[in-house]
Design an enzyme around this catalytic site. Structure first.
Site, PDB file in Angstrom:
ATOM      1  N   HIS A  87       0.860  -1.182   0.000  1.00 52.60           N
ATOM      2  CA  HIS A  87       0.000   0.000   0.000  1.00 52.60           C
ATOM      3  C   HIS A  87       0.902   1.241   0.000  1.00 52.60           C
ATOM      4  CE1 HIS A  87      -2.809   3.070   1.352  1.00 52.60           C
ATOM      5  NE2 HIS A  87      -3.779   2.270   0.928  1.00 52.60           N
ATOM      6  N   GLU A 159      -3.743   2.331  -7.503  1.00 55.36           N
ATOM      7  CA  GLU A 159      -4.102   3.436  -6.614  1.00 55.36           C
ATOM      8  C   GLU A 159      -3.174   4.631  -6.851  1.00 55.36           C
ATOM      9  OE1 GLU A 159      -6.334   2.038  -2.951  1.00 55.36           O
ATOM     10  OE2 GLU A 159      -4.237   1.757  -2.477  1.00 55.36           O
TER      11      GLU A 159
HETATM   12  C1  PEP Z   1      -6.765   3.203   0.380  1.00 58.62           C
HETATM   13  O1  PEP Z   1      -6.474   3.318   1.562  1.00 58.62           O
HETATM   14  O2  PEP Z   1      -6.313   2.267  -0.275  1.00 58.62           O
HETATM   15  C2  PEP Z   1      -7.651   4.192  -0.227  1.00 58.62           C
HETATM   16  C3  PEP Z   1      -7.947   4.070  -1.473  1.00 58.62           C
HETATM   17  O3  PEP Z   1      -8.103   5.192   0.587  1.00 58.62           O
HETATM   18  P1  PEP Z   1      -9.290   6.232   0.240  1.00 58.62           P
HETATM   19  O4  PEP Z   1     -10.438   5.423  -0.293  1.00 58.62           O
HETATM   20  O5  PEP Z   1      -9.588   6.902   1.513  1.00 58.62           O
HETATM   21  O6  PEP Z   1      -8.776   7.150  -0.821  1.00 58.62           O
END
Ligand code: PEP
Length: 253
Positions: A87, A159
């Protein structure tokens, strides 16, 4: 083809067992994976009946003198079925490298844990352009994190860091473009035979790719159905049971 999945990353929340139990019960449904902090793993495992449970991290060894670390084998033996690795908060705040992620992913995938490997552009990239340099950054993360692995038990979470926890998700068309780029990199890494690489959007590579970054009840459908992601990784919005239920309703058939 997969059924869509939604992974709830609670991060370092909540701060007591009662709330963890309540949130787990509200979030429990088929297709949902809840990733609580380790201290609430047992509580959540007991509360979850329809969904699955995952860890937000683990160590790359099964047991031994590793003070403060958590064994992936112990997680599996407790009933945990998923693990998130790499992450961006671990990469950026805790200096986790793709080499660390690779060691963990090898171990967890071999143990049969579904392993969510997170990749995404750095925070400076606002994802308002499809630039080569940032795509190359993701390619490198994938190549290094997946070195000498097989794709069994692998899930990728795309992400973009600028979107995480910021309330600024990236436009669907850019996310879709990145998803297709990631597909191409995975085809290359695993030497997957595909009929028509020109039509990459419709190629099924049998590795789920999720989107994460400021997903909420209003934008979840666009990532799932307009962009065509196999699921979502949800942080902040998974901490509000009622709101999270609305996101989960999007995977209803
Ligand atoms: C995450 O922690 O992987 C994430 C996507 O957080 P958020 O949805 O708060 O952006």
């Amino acid at each position: 083809m997969f059924n869509k999945i939604i992974i709830a990353n609670w991060k370092m929340n909540p701060d007591n067992r009662e709330e963890a139990e309540k949130l787990a019960s509200l979030s429990d449904r088929e297709g949902v994976v809840i990733c609580p902090p380790f201290v609430f793993m047992e509580t959540v495992l007991k509360a979850v009946k329809k969904g699955k449970v995952g860890a937000q991290n683990c160590f790359c060894e099964e047991k031994g003198a590793f003070t403060g670390e958590v064994s992936p084998l112990a997680l599996k033996n407790m009933g945990c079925e998923y693990v998130i690795t790499g992450h961006s908060e671990r990469r950026n705040i805790l200096q986790e490298t793709s080499e660390n992620v690779n060691r963990k992913a090898k171990k967890t995938m071999n143990l049969g844990l579904k392993t969510v490997v997170c990749v995404g552009e750095k925070k400076e990239c606002k994802c308002d352009e499809r630039d080569y340099e940032n795509a190359e950054y993701i390619k490198k993360q994938l190549q290094e994190s997946l070195l000498e692995t097989s794709p069994e038990n692998l899930i990728i979470a795309y992400e973009p860091v600028s979107a995480i926890g910021s309330g600024c998700p990236i436009p669907t068309y850019i996310a879709k473009d990145r998803m297709n780029f990631i597909k191409k990199v995975l085809i290359d890494i695993y030497q997957i035979k595909v009929d028509d690489e020109e039509d990459i959007a419709s190629v099924d590579i049998n590795i789920p790719i999720l989107y994460g970054g400021s997903v909420n009840k209003d934008n979840a459908s666009s990532y799932l159905y307009d962009a065509g992601f196999d699921g979502l990784l949800v942080g902040g919005a998974s901490l509000n049971g009622e709101h999270f239920q609305k996101i989960c309703e999007k995977i209803k058939k």
